[in-house]
Write a protein that holds these residues in place. Structure first.
Motif, PDB file in Angstrom:
ATOM      1  N   ALA A  20       7.476   2.105  13.820  1.00 21.02           N
ATOM      2  CA  ALA A  20       6.285   2.378  13.019  1.00 21.02           C
ATOM      3  C   ALA A  20       6.374   1.665  11.679  1.00 21.02           C
ATOM      4  N   ARG A  21       5.255   1.088  11.255  1.00 24.80           N
ATOM      5  CA  ARG A  21       5.220   0.399   9.983  1.00 24.80           C
ATOM      6  C   ARG A  21       4.044   0.918   9.178  1.00 24.80           C
ATOM      7  N   SER A  22       4.229   1.030   7.882  1.00 22.72           N
ATOM      8  CA  SER A  22       3.205   1.597   7.021  1.00 22.72           C
ATOM      9  C   SER A  22       2.183   0.549   6.616  1.00 22.72           C
ATOM     10  N   SER A  23       0.919   0.823   6.831  1.00 23.78           N
ATOM     11  CA  SER A  23      -0.187   0.026   6.286  1.00 23.78           C
ATOM     12  C   SER A  23      -0.040  -1.457   6.570  1.00 23.78           C
ATOM     13  N   ASP A  24      -0.114  -1.820   7.847  1.00 22.15           N
ATOM     14  CA  ASP A  24      -0.033  -3.239   8.189  1.00 22.15           C
ATOM     15  C   ASP A  24      -1.204  -4.027   7.602  1.00 22.15           C
ATOM     16  N   VAL A  25      -2.333  -3.367   7.413  1.00 21.08           N
ATOM     17  CA  VAL A  25      -3.484  -4.021   6.796  1.00 21.08           C
ATOM     18  C   VAL A  25      -3.657  -3.447   5.397  1.00 21.08           C
ATOM     19  N   ALA A  26      -3.448  -4.271   4.397  1.00 18.55           N
ATOM     20  CA  ALA A  26      -3.568  -3.807   3.017  1.00 18.55           C
ATOM     21  C   ALA A  26      -3.862  -4.997   2.122  1.00 18.55           C
ATOM     22  N   GLY A  27      -4.413  -4.692   0.956  1.00 20.27           N
ATOM     23  CA  GLY A  27      -4.677  -5.763   0.010  1.00 20.27           C
ATOM     24  C   GLY A  27      -5.917  -5.449  -0.785  1.00 20.27           C
ATOM     25  N   PRO A  28      -6.296  -6.304  -1.747  1.00 15.39           N
ATOM     26  CA  PRO A  28      -5.596  -7.553  -2.084  1.00 15.39           C
ATOM     27  C   PRO A  28      -4.409  -7.307  -3.020  1.00 15.39           C
ATOM     28  N   PHE A  29      -3.439  -8.202  -2.981  1.00 15.97           N
ATOM     29  CA  PHE A  29      -2.293  -8.143  -3.885  1.00 15.97           C
ATOM     30  C   PHE A  29      -2.434  -9.230  -4.944  1.00 15.97           C
ATOM     31  N   PRO A  30      -1.951  -8.990  -6.157  1.00 14.60           N
ATOM     32  CA  PRO A  30      -2.027 -10.033  -7.181  1.00 14.60           C
ATOM     33  C   PRO A  30      -1.103 -11.205  -6.844  1.00 14.60           C
ATOM     34  N   ALA A  31      -1.494 -12.382  -7.296  1.00  9.56           N
ATOM     35  CA  ALA A  31      -0.632 -13.551  -7.141  1.00  9.56           C
ATOM     36  C   ALA A  31       0.454 -13.518  -8.205  1.00  9.56           C
ATOM     37  N   TYR A 153       4.713  -9.410  -4.907  1.00 14.32           N
ATOM     38  CA  TYR A 153       4.196  -8.042  -4.956  1.00 14.32           C
ATOM     39  C   TYR A 153       3.895  -7.518  -3.553  1.00 14.32           C
ATOM     40  N   GLU A 154       3.296  -8.338  -2.721  1.00 15.67           N
ATOM     41  CA  GLU A 154       3.059  -7.922  -1.337  1.00 15.67           C
ATOM     42  C   GLU A 154       4.385  -7.746  -0.598  1.00 15.67           C
ATOM     43  N   PHE A 155       5.313  -8.660  -0.812  1.00 18.61           N
ATOM     44  CA  PHE A 155       6.613  -8.593  -0.147  1.00 18.61           C
ATOM     45  C   PHE A 155       7.343  -7.298  -0.498  1.00 18.61           C
ATOM     46  N   LEU A 156       7.428  -6.995  -1.795  1.00 17.28           N
ATOM     47  CA  LEU A 156       8.123  -5.784  -2.229  1.00 17.28           C
ATOM     48  C   LEU A 156       7.394  -4.529  -1.771  1.00 17.28           C
ATOM     49  N   TRP A 157       6.079  -4.568  -1.757  1.00 12.00           N
ATOM     50  CA  TRP A 157       5.268  -3.435  -1.319  1.00 12.00           C
ATOM     51  C   TRP A 157       5.525  -3.134   0.155  1.00 12.00           C
ATOM     52  N   ARG A 158       5.554  -4.178   0.967  1.00  9.53           N
ATOM     53  CA  ARG A 158       5.769  -3.994   2.405  1.00  9.53           C
ATOM     54  C   ARG A 158       7.228  -3.645   2.719  1.00  9.53           C
ATOM     55  N   MET A 159       8.140  -4.089   1.873  1.00 10.76           N
ATOM     56  CA  MET A 159       9.560  -3.800   2.092  1.00 10.76           C
ATOM     57  C   MET A 159       9.916  -2.362   1.743  1.00 10.76           C
ATOM     58  N   ARG A 160       9.218  -1.781   0.800  1.00 13.04           N
ATOM     59  CA  ARG A 160       9.598  -0.493   0.224  1.00 13.04           C
ATOM     60  C   ARG A 160       9.771   0.630   1.237  1.00 13.04           C
ATOM     61  N   PRO A 161       8.896   0.796   2.241  1.00 11.99           N
ATOM     62  CA  PRO A 161       9.077   1.911   3.186  1.00 11.99           C
ATOM     63  C   PRO A 161      10.343   1.803   4.034  1.00 11.99           C
ATOM     64  N   SER A 162      10.979   0.643   4.062  1.00 14.09           N
ATOM     65  CA  SER A 162      12.169   0.477   4.898  1.00 14.09           C
ATOM     66  C   SER A 162      13.387   1.189   4.318  1.00 14.09           C
ATOM     67  N   LEU A 163      13.347   1.534   3.021  1.00 13.57           N
ATOM     68  CA  LEU A 163      14.486   2.200   2.387  1.00 13.57           C
ATOM     69  C   LEU A 163      14.572   3.666   2.803  1.00 13.57           C
TER      70      LEU A 163
END
Length: 233
Positions: A20-31, A153-163
Motif C-alpha cells: 500500500a502506498r499513500s496518495s499516489d496522485v497528489a500535487g502540485p508540488f513547488p519546484a 519536495y515531491e520526493f521527500l513527501w512521497r518518501m515520508r510514509p515509508s518511515l
C-alpha cells in the motif's frame, strides 16, 4: 542455489513488503528554487579508498544502523552502502537498494546475486518518487545524491510514509552549492522542514566527504499545495 532461483528469492523480499502506498496522485508540488546537479556517475569514489577511511562504518554507526533493522539505500549506485548495510543489519534485517537508472539497478541486482545477499532487494524508483513501501524502514540512507533530486519536495513527501515510528533519514552530503554536487546544511534543513521533517542532528564527517544530517518525520504530512520552496543562499 541456482542463480535464477536466487534472483527470484531476492525479488521476493520486495514482494513481501507492504504494497500500500499513500496518495499516489497528489500535487502540485513547488519546484526547487535552486540548481539541481546532474547525475554524472553511479560511483562517488573508489570503494577501497572509502573503506580505508571507514566511511560506511562511521556513517552507519552515527546513523544508528544496527542488527535487525530495515534500511533503504536511496540512489544506491554500484552498491557501496548496500553491501555494507546488509552485513550491518544481519540475517534478521533487510536492505532495499533503490536507483532511478535501469542499467545501474540491473548491475546492482547482479552484484547482490553474485554475493548471495539474501537480505537485500533491489528496486527501480523515479526522479520524483523512490517508490518505497509504507511503514517499512528504520533508516533511509541518502548518500551524496540529495543534490541530484530534481523535485525534492515531491520526493521527500512521497518518501515520508515509508518511515516506521522512530525511523530516521540519514543524509550525507558536501557543504557546497547544489550545482557543485553538494547541499548547504541550512538549505537541506529548510527543504526537509517544508515537508514536515525535523532535523535531529548534523555533524561534520570528513571521512565521508562532508557532513551527516539526520531527520525524523513529525506531525501531519503537509498538503502539497501548502509546501513553500526554500531559497538557496
Amino acid at each position: 542455489m541456482p542463480r535464477r532461483s536466487f534472483l527470484l528469492a531476492v525479488a521476493g523480499l520486495a514482494a513481501c513488503a507492504p504494497s500500500a502506498r499513500s496518495s499516489d496522485v497528489a500535487g502540485p508540488f513547488p519546484a526547487a528554487d535552486r540548481p539541481v546537479a546532474k547525475i554524472v556517475s553511479s560511483r562517488w569514489s573508489n570503494e577501497e579508498e572509502r573503506d580505508r577511511l571507514n566511511e560506511a562504518g562511521t556513517v552507519m554507526t552515527r546513523g544508528g544502523i544496527a542488527k535487525g533493522m530495515s534500511v533503504a539505500d536511496i540512489g544506491a549506485g554500484e552498491g557501496y552502502y548496500t553491501i555494507r548495510a546488509a552485513a550491518r543489519v544481519g540475517k534478521q534485517g533487510r536492505v532495499l537498494a533503490e536507483d532511478i537508472m535501469p542499467a545501474v539497478r540491473d548491475a546492482l541486482a547482479d552484484r547482490v546475486a553474485r554475493e548471495r545477499l539474501e537480505n537485500v532487494s533491489v528496486r527501480l524508483g523515479t526522479p520524483a518518487d523512490p517508490k518505497l513501501p509504507d511503514n517499512s524502514f528504520d533508516r533511509v540512507l541518502m548518500v551524496h545524491m540529495y543534490h541530484e533530486i530534481a523535485q525534492p519536495y515531491e520526493f521527500l513527501w512521497r518518501m515520508r510514509p515509508s518511515l516506521r515510528a522512530g525511523g530516521l533519514v540519514v543524509v550525507v552530503d558536501a557543504d557546497r552549492p547544489t550545482q557543485d554536487h553538494g547541499t548547504p546544511p541550512a538549505l537541506l534543513k529548510c527543504e526537509f522542514a517544508a515537508v514536515g521533517y525535523t532535523q535531529v542532528e548534523v555533524k561534520d564527517m570528513p571521512s565521508a566527504g562532508g557532513y551527516l544530517a539526520t531527520f525524523k518525520a513529525e506531525g501531519p504530512r503537509p498538503e502539497p499545495g501548502a509546501i513553500k520552496a526554500c531559497k538557496a543562499g
